[in-house]
Design a protein around this motif. Structure first.
Motif, PDB file in Angstrom:
ATOM      1  N   SER A 102     -14.198 -61.026  19.639  1.00 51.49           N
ATOM      2  CA  SER A 102     -13.736 -59.794  19.020  1.00 51.49           C
ATOM      3  C   SER A 102     -14.323 -59.634  17.622  1.00 51.49           C
ATOM      4  O   SER A 102     -14.755 -58.532  17.244  1.00 51.49           O
ATOM      5  CB  SER A 102     -12.206 -59.799  18.946  1.00 51.49           C
ATOM      6  N   MET A 106     -16.661 -56.539  16.318  1.00 44.53           N
ATOM      7  CA  MET A 106     -16.318 -55.778  15.123  1.00 44.53           C
ATOM      8  C   MET A 106     -17.297 -56.020  13.981  1.00 44.53           C
ATOM      9  O   MET A 106     -17.146 -55.446  12.906  1.00 44.53           O
ATOM     10  CB  MET A 106     -14.905 -56.160  14.661  1.00 44.53           C
ATOM     11  N   HIS A 108     -17.639 -58.606  12.171  1.00 43.80           N
ATOM     12  CA  HIS A 108     -17.096 -59.427  11.101  1.00 43.80           C
ATOM     13  C   HIS A 108     -17.713 -60.818  11.101  1.00 43.80           C
ATOM     14  O   HIS A 108     -17.621 -61.533  10.102  1.00 43.80           O
ATOM     15  CB  HIS A 108     -15.577 -59.552  11.239  1.00 43.80           C
ATOM     16  N   LEU A 174      -6.724 -57.557  14.529  1.00 42.60           N
ATOM     17  CA  LEU A 174      -7.552 -56.483  13.983  1.00 42.60           C
ATOM     18  C   LEU A 174      -6.740 -55.541  13.100  1.00 42.60           C
ATOM     19  O   LEU A 174      -7.210 -55.116  12.034  1.00 42.60           O
ATOM     20  CB  LEU A 174      -8.206 -55.706  15.130  1.00 42.60           C
ATOM     21  N   ASP A 178      -7.087 -54.839   8.825  1.00 41.58           N
ATOM     22  CA  ASP A 178      -7.570 -53.517   8.436  1.00 41.58           C
ATOM     23  C   ASP A 178      -7.420 -53.331   6.929  1.00 41.58           C
ATOM     24  O   ASP A 178      -6.311 -53.477   6.391  1.00 41.58           O
ATOM     25  CB  ASP A 178      -6.767 -52.442   9.182  1.00 41.58           C
ATOM     26  N   SER A 248     -10.918 -54.863  21.256  1.00 38.86           N
ATOM     27  CA  SER A 248     -11.959 -54.661  20.254  1.00 38.86           C
ATOM     28  C   SER A 248     -12.590 -53.281  20.377  1.00 38.86           C
ATOM     29  O   SER A 248     -12.794 -52.578  19.382  1.00 38.86           O
ATOM     30  CB  SER A 248     -13.029 -55.742  20.391  1.00 38.86           C
ATOM     31  N   TYR A 251     -10.010 -50.535  19.362  1.00 41.23           N
ATOM     32  CA  TYR A 251      -9.774 -50.476  17.914  1.00 41.23           C
ATOM     33  C   TYR A 251     -11.016 -50.001  17.169  1.00 41.23           C
ATOM     34  O   TYR A 251     -10.912 -49.229  16.208  1.00 41.23           O
ATOM     35  CB  TYR A 251      -9.342 -51.850  17.385  1.00 41.23           C
ATOM     36  N   LYS A 252     -12.173 -50.447  17.596  1.00 36.41           N
ATOM     37  CA  LYS A 252     -13.404 -50.113  16.877  1.00 36.41           C
ATOM     38  C   LYS A 252     -13.759 -48.639  17.013  1.00 36.41           C
ATOM     39  O   LYS A 252     -14.122 -47.987  16.027  1.00 36.41           O
ATOM     40  CB  LYS A 252     -14.564 -50.979  17.403  1.00 36.41           C
ATOM     41  N   ASP A 256     -10.780 -47.275  14.124  1.00 33.58           N
ATOM     42  CA  ASP A 256     -11.547 -47.620  12.937  1.00 33.58           C
ATOM     43  C   ASP A 256     -12.193 -46.353  12.385  1.00 33.58           C
ATOM     44  O   ASP A 256     -13.041 -45.754  13.046  1.00 33.58           O
ATOM     45  CB  ASP A 256     -12.621 -48.656  13.282  1.00 33.58           C
TER      46      ASP A 256
END
Length: 295
Positions: A102, A106, A108, A174, A178, A248, A251-252, A256
């Motif tokens: 994940s 994202m 990260h 996630l 944020d 993922s 959310y992305k 996001d």
């Protein structure tokens, strides 16, 4: 004369070569993060194996099923909270290849670092299982962290449960990370509570693994299980990765604001305007009506 005016390309190439070689190194922080991830997963699996010990030497635990579930959920929830608090600033404290995947989605975590994290997690979990198996008496050893799904659910239903569990866990991670949140740095507590909650409601279904390296090392190295290996990989390997992938992507690309909040064309933004744009539209409408009335 020519040699004095001509640029020294050979020297430039050698300097650039030295500069490129100078920047191609592995930093100490990178190495510390890999070691930290291995150590973090090691301690997590030590606790997983320890909470699963059969101190009563009895196979009849039906009457104590709820207290045992509560004890396991609280222990592992607090363990996750503590380890994240200890190792988050070092490696992120993923402790889970599904979480690492994940973080890669994202963006990260880099791909190379993410793959090394997965290797470190597998190594740490395997060492913990082997160590606990070697030092503990056989009479009290339980499944050494290997969760067994209930006979009342099919393997495909168990796959759905593990995917749902991992979705909730990864989505919590996630959301907690944020930067728009006022307490964006507070990750350990909500993730620990999510892990505890998932264990409480789903332990009787699948053992609430949510983590391939929590299950597979004990299944391969220690546990004498009578389950089909195809179903083991389907539930405890494919399930967490599917849940993490779904969390993922959702959310992305939905939640996001940096990637999926609007459709852009050049410098203009459709379906999304700030308060200043709304005020400008309102002023233009008022001025147009004023001009019409004056005319």
């Amino acid at each position: 004369m020519m040699n004095a005016t001509m640029p020294n390309y050979g020297k430039r190439r050698s300097n650039s070569g030295r500069n490129s070689r100078r920047h191609c190194y592995i930093s100490a922080d990178f190495c510390r993060s890999i070691v930290g991830e291995c150590l973090c997963t090691f301690f997590f699996m030590i606790i997983v194996c320890g909470v699963d010990l059969n101190w009563n030497n009895s196979d009849d635990v039906v009457s104590e099923q709820m207290p045992d579930t509560l004890r396991i959920a609280i222990t592992l929830g607090f363990a996750v909270t503590t380890l994240i608090q200890c190792f988050e600033h070092i490696s992120g404290a993923h402790m889970n290849p599904a979480v690492t995947m994940s973080m890669m989605i994202m963006q990260h975590t880099g791909v190379a670092k993410g793959l090394l994290y997965m290797v470190a997690q597998t190594l740490g979990a395997s060492l913990a299982v082997v160590l606990m198996h070697g030092f503990l008496p056989i009479s009290i050893q339980g499944s050494m962290g290997f969760p067994v799904w209930s006979d009342k659910v099919s393997p495909h239903q168990a796959l759905g449960v593990e995917s749902t569990l991992t979705f909730i866990l990864v989505f919590t991670i996630l959301a907690s990370q944020d930067p728009r949140r006022h307490l964006a740095g507070l990750v350990a507590l909500p993730v620990g509570v999510a892990f505890l909650t998932n264990t409480l409601w789903a332990y009787e279904f699948t053992g609430a693994s949510m983590n391939p390296v929590r299950t597979l090392p004990s299944a391969v190295l220690i546990s004498n299980n009578d389950k089909t290996w195809l179903y083991i990989f389907e539930i405890y390997l494919l399930g967490p990765f599917l849940g993490s992938l779904a969390a993922s992507i959702i959310y992305k690309y939905i939640f996001d604001p940096n990637t999926g909040s609007s459709i852009r064309s050049g410098n203009s933004t459709f379906f999304d305007c700030d308060d200043h744009m709304v005020d400008m539209v309102g002023l233009q409408t008022i001025s147009s009506h004023a001009n019409e009335s004056s005319a």
